[in-house]
Design a protein around this motif. Structure first.
Motif, mmCIF file in Angstrom:
data_model
loop_
_atom_site.group_PDB
_atom_site.id
_atom_site.type_symbol
_atom_site.label_atom_id
_atom_site.label_comp_id
_atom_site.label_asym_id
_atom_site.label_seq_id
_atom_site.Cartn_x
_atom_site.Cartn_y
_atom_site.Cartn_z
ATOM 1 N N TRP A 205 -7.295 13.992 -3.052
ATOM 2 C CA TRP A 205 -6.926 13.593 -1.697
ATOM 3 C C TRP A 205 -7.015 14.744 -0.697
ATOM 4 C CZ3 TRP A 205 -2.179 9.815 -1.332
ATOM 5 C CH2 TRP A 205 -2.542 8.571 -1.874
ATOM 6 N N ASN A 206 -6.634 15.938 -1.111
ATOM 7 C CA ASN A 206 -6.625 17.076 -0.187
ATOM 8 C C ASN A 206 -7.577 18.184 -0.621
ATOM 9 O OD1 ASN A 206 -4.523 16.169 1.717
ATOM 10 N ND2 ASN A 206 -3.265 16.174 -0.125
ATOM 11 N N ASN A 207 -8.574 17.861 -1.435
ATOM 12 C CA ASN A 207 -9.512 18.871 -1.910
ATOM 13 C C ASN A 207 -10.486 19.240 -0.787
ATOM 14 O OD1 ASN A 207 -12.246 19.674 -3.138
ATOM 15 N ND2 ASN A 207 -10.810 19.960 -4.827
ATOM 16 N N ALA B 224 -18.745 6.515 -0.259
ATOM 17 C CA ALA B 224 -18.055 5.362 -0.846
ATOM 18 C C ALA B 224 -16.837 5.796 -1.653
ATOM 19 C CB ALA B 224 -19.026 4.600 -1.754
ATOM 20 N N GLY B 225 -15.791 4.985 -1.602
ATOM 21 C CA GLY B 225 -14.590 5.257 -2.383
ATOM 22 C C GLY B 225 -13.973 3.954 -2.851
ATOM 23 N N ILE B 226 -13.401 3.987 -4.054
ATOM 24 C CA ILE B 226 -12.789 2.798 -4.646
ATOM 25 C C ILE B 226 -11.339 3.086 -5.033
ATOM 26 C CG2 ILE B 226 -13.730 3.380 -6.930
ATOM 27 C CD1 ILE B 226 -14.026 0.298 -7.412
ATOM 28 N N ASP B 227 -10.495 2.064 -4.941
ATOM 29 C CA ASP B 227 -9.088 2.137 -5.328
ATOM 30 C C ASP B 227 -8.321 2.991 -4.317
ATOM 31 O OD1 ASP B 227 -6.893 1.550 -7.075
ATOM 32 O OD2 ASP B 227 -7.146 3.480 -8.062
ATOM 33 N N ASN B 228 -7.825 4.161 -4.731
ATOM 34 C CA ASN B 228 -7.120 5.034 -3.793
ATOM 35 C C ASN B 228 -8.025 6.140 -3.252
ATOM 36 O OD1 ASN B 228 -7.303 6.610 -6.090
ATOM 37 N ND2 ASN B 228 -5.132 7.120 -6.189
ATOM 38 N N ALA B 229 -9.287 6.165 -3.645
ATOM 39 C CA ALA B 229 -10.235 7.176 -3.178
ATOM 40 C C ALA B 229 -10.602 7.062 -1.690
ATOM 41 C CB ALA B 229 -11.497 7.153 -4.041
ATOM 42 N N PRO B 230 -10.550 5.867 -1.065
ATOM 43 C CA PRO B 230 -10.844 5.832 0.371
ATOM 44 C C PRO B 230 -9.929 6.743 1.203
ATOM 45 C CG PRO B 230 -11.040 3.631 -0.517
ATOM 46 C CD PRO B 230 -10.474 4.506 -1.619
ATOM 47 N N ILE B 231 -8.785 7.131 0.651
ATOM 48 C CA ILE B 231 -7.887 8.023 1.385
ATOM 49 C C ILE B 231 -8.547 9.376 1.625
ATOM 50 C CG2 ILE B 231 -5.700 9.287 1.210
ATOM 51 C CD1 ILE B 231 -4.657 6.591 -0.055
ATOM 52 N N LYS C 96 -12.298 2.717 12.196
ATOM 53 C CA LYS C 96 -13.321 1.998 11.436
ATOM 54 C C LYS C 96 -12.644 1.115 10.394
ATOM 55 C CE LYS C 96 -17.115 5.073 12.196
ATOM 56 N NZ LYS C 96 -18.170 5.851 11.636
ATOM 57 N N ILE C 97 -13.326 0.001 10.055
ATOM 58 C CA ILE C 97 -12.774 -0.912 9.067
ATOM 59 C C ILE C 97 -12.960 -0.345 7.656
ATOM 60 C CG2 ILE C 97 -13.015 -2.990 10.463
ATOM 61 C CD1 ILE C 97 -15.540 -3.644 8.762
ATOM 62 N N ALA C 98 -11.973 -0.614 6.814
ATOM 63 C CA ALA C 98 -12.005 -0.140 5.427
ATOM 64 C C ALA C 98 -11.022 -0.968 4.616
ATOM 65 C CB ALA C 98 -11.634 1.336 5.362
ATOM 66 N N THR C 99 -11.087 -0.795 3.303
ATOM 67 C CA THR C 99 -10.091 -1.390 2.423
ATOM 68 C C THR C 99 -9.641 -0.312 1.448
ATOM 69 O OG1 THR C 99 -9.537 -3.314 1.062
ATOM 70 C CG2 THR C 99 -11.694 -2.296 0.676
ATOM 71 N N VAL C 100 -8.539 -0.568 0.788
ATOM 72 C CA VAL C 100 -7.952 0.399 -0.140
ATOM 73 C C VAL C 100 -7.032 -0.371 -1.087
ATOM 74 C CG1 VAL C 100 -5.921 0.938 1.301
ATOM 75 C CG2 VAL C 100 -6.870 2.718 -0.207
ATOM 76 N N ALA C 101 -6.660 0.259 -2.199
ATOM 77 C CA ALA C 101 -5.720 -0.373 -3.127
ATOM 78 C C ALA C 101 -4.416 -0.674 -2.393
ATOM 79 C CB ALA C 101 -5.451 0.555 -4.309
ATOM 80 N N PRO C 102 -3.771 -1.791 -2.730
ATOM 81 C CA PRO C 102 -2.512 -2.119 -2.055
ATOM 82 C C PRO C 102 -1.407 -1.125 -2.403
ATOM 83 C CG PRO C 102 -3.063 -3.766 -3.738
ATOM 84 C CD PRO C 102 -4.182 -2.778 -3.699
ATOM 85 N N GLY C 103 -0.399 -1.058 -1.531
ATOM 86 C CA GLY C 103 0.742 -0.170 -1.781
ATOM 87 C C GLY C 103 0.808 0.941 -0.749
ATOM 88 N N GLN C 104 1.358 2.078 -1.155
ATOM 89 C CA GLN C 104 1.537 3.215 -0.243
ATOM 90 C C GLN C 104 0.212 3.713 0.321
ATOM 91 O OE1 GLN C 104 2.544 7.035 -1.470
ATOM 92 N NE2 GLN C 104 1.039 7.158 -3.090
ATOM 93 N N THR C 105 -0.871 3.403 -0.361
ATOM 94 C CA THR C 105 -2.190 3.847 0.089
ATOM 95 C C THR C 105 -2.546 3.258 1.457
ATOM 96 O OG1 THR C 105 -3.089 2.076 -1.269
ATOM 97 C CG2 THR C 105 -3.173 4.281 -2.198
ATOM 98 N N VAL C 106 -2.090 2.052 1.729
ATOM 99 C CA VAL C 106 -2.367 1.416 3.020
ATOM 100 C C VAL C 106 -1.767 2.262 4.139
ATOM 101 C CG1 VAL C 106 -1.970 -0.630 4.466
ATOM 102 C CG2 VAL C 106 -2.563 -0.895 2.041
ATOM 103 N N ARG C 107 -0.533 2.715 3.942
ATOM 104 C CA ARG C 107 0.131 3.547 4.946
ATOM 105 C C ARG C 107 -0.622 4.875 5.136
ATOM 106 N NH1 ARG C 107 5.197 3.277 3.252
ATOM 107 N NH2 ARG C 107 5.249 5.259 2.174
ATOM 108 N N GLU C 108 -1.089 5.447 4.023
ATOM 109 C CA GLU C 108 -1.860 6.698 4.103
ATOM 110 C C GLU C 108 -3.131 6.506 4.939
ATOM 111 O OE1 GLU C 108 -1.272 9.874 2.972
ATOM 112 O OE2 GLU C 108 0.715 9.188 2.349
ATOM 113 N N MET C 109 -3.793 5.376 4.742
ATOM 114 C CA MET C 109 -5.010 5.082 5.508
ATOM 115 C C MET C 109 -4.680 4.887 6.992
ATOM 116 S SD MET C 109 -7.795 4.896 3.519
ATOM 117 C CE MET C 109 -8.943 3.641 4.049
#
Length: 188
Positions: free
Chosen positions: A82-84, A102-109, A120-133
């Motif tokens: 996430w912070n690399n 491209a990123g899948i699951d929590n990688a879009p963060i 921009k539109i995107a999707t991410v795994a549900p949960g705290q990841t949505v808030r991060e996005m």
């Protein structure tokens, strides 16, 4: 042209690597794995993968061999990617050169933290990841796979097959282009 697959050094989500790799092999798309270090990495379900390149190595040698950067999710992605700064720089370079990111699951963060998902539109795994996005000003859509402007995001391993299919389409053509029958270029 190849896909550069970014993978955490531990605890990647097995299906998010294995399903796309299988699809790439079937379609004749070549790929390379890169991480924070080289060697064998292990997924959360026990599958292993061999990494031959580091993100820093790819930065030093350039990205001209690749048409896409695909980031695998999983618990290790949050901890190690996430912070690399090297991966974030790679994302920015791929985006600036109009290559697929491209990123899948929590990688879009990681993609959002690189600053290329603002408004921009995107999707991410549900949960705290949505808030991060949302902190990074991304517009979240509740869909398995979202792709626009050569940025592809997927919500989790269940969408891995569709995610891989979109990446393969980008290698062959542009899945965003929709031909119309109108001479003016508009569909009526």
């Amino acid at each position: 042209m190849k896909v550069l697959i970014a993978i955490p050094p531990e605890k990647f989500r097995d299906e998010e690597l294995l399903i796309p790799v299988k699809k790439f092999q079937e379609a004749g798309v070549t790929y390379e794995l890169a991480s924070t270090h080289t060697g064998v990495v292990m997924g959360v379900l026990g599958k292993k993968a061999k990494v031959n390149r580091t993100f820093e190595d790819v930065l030093l040698s350039g990205v001209s061999d690749y048409y896409a950067l695909m980031i695998v999710g999983g618990p290790g992605t949050q901890v190690h990617l996430w912070n690399n700064r090297h991966l974030i720089e790679l994302i920015q370079i791929f985006n600036a050169k109009e290559k697929v990111v491209a990123g899948i699951d929590n990688a879009p963060i990681v993609i959002a933290k690189a600053g290329i998902l603002k408004k921009k539109i995107a999707t991410v795994a549900p949960g705290q990841t949505v808030r991060e996005m949302m902190k990074e000003d991304a517009i979240i859509q509740n869909k398995p796979v979202v792709y626009k402007d050569k940025i592809v995001t997927a919500s989790g391993f269940e969408a891995a097959e569709e995610f891989a299919a979109v990446l393969i389409k980008y290698e062959k053509s542009d899945p965003e282009f929709v031909p119309t029958s109108s001479k003016a270029g508009f569909a009526f």
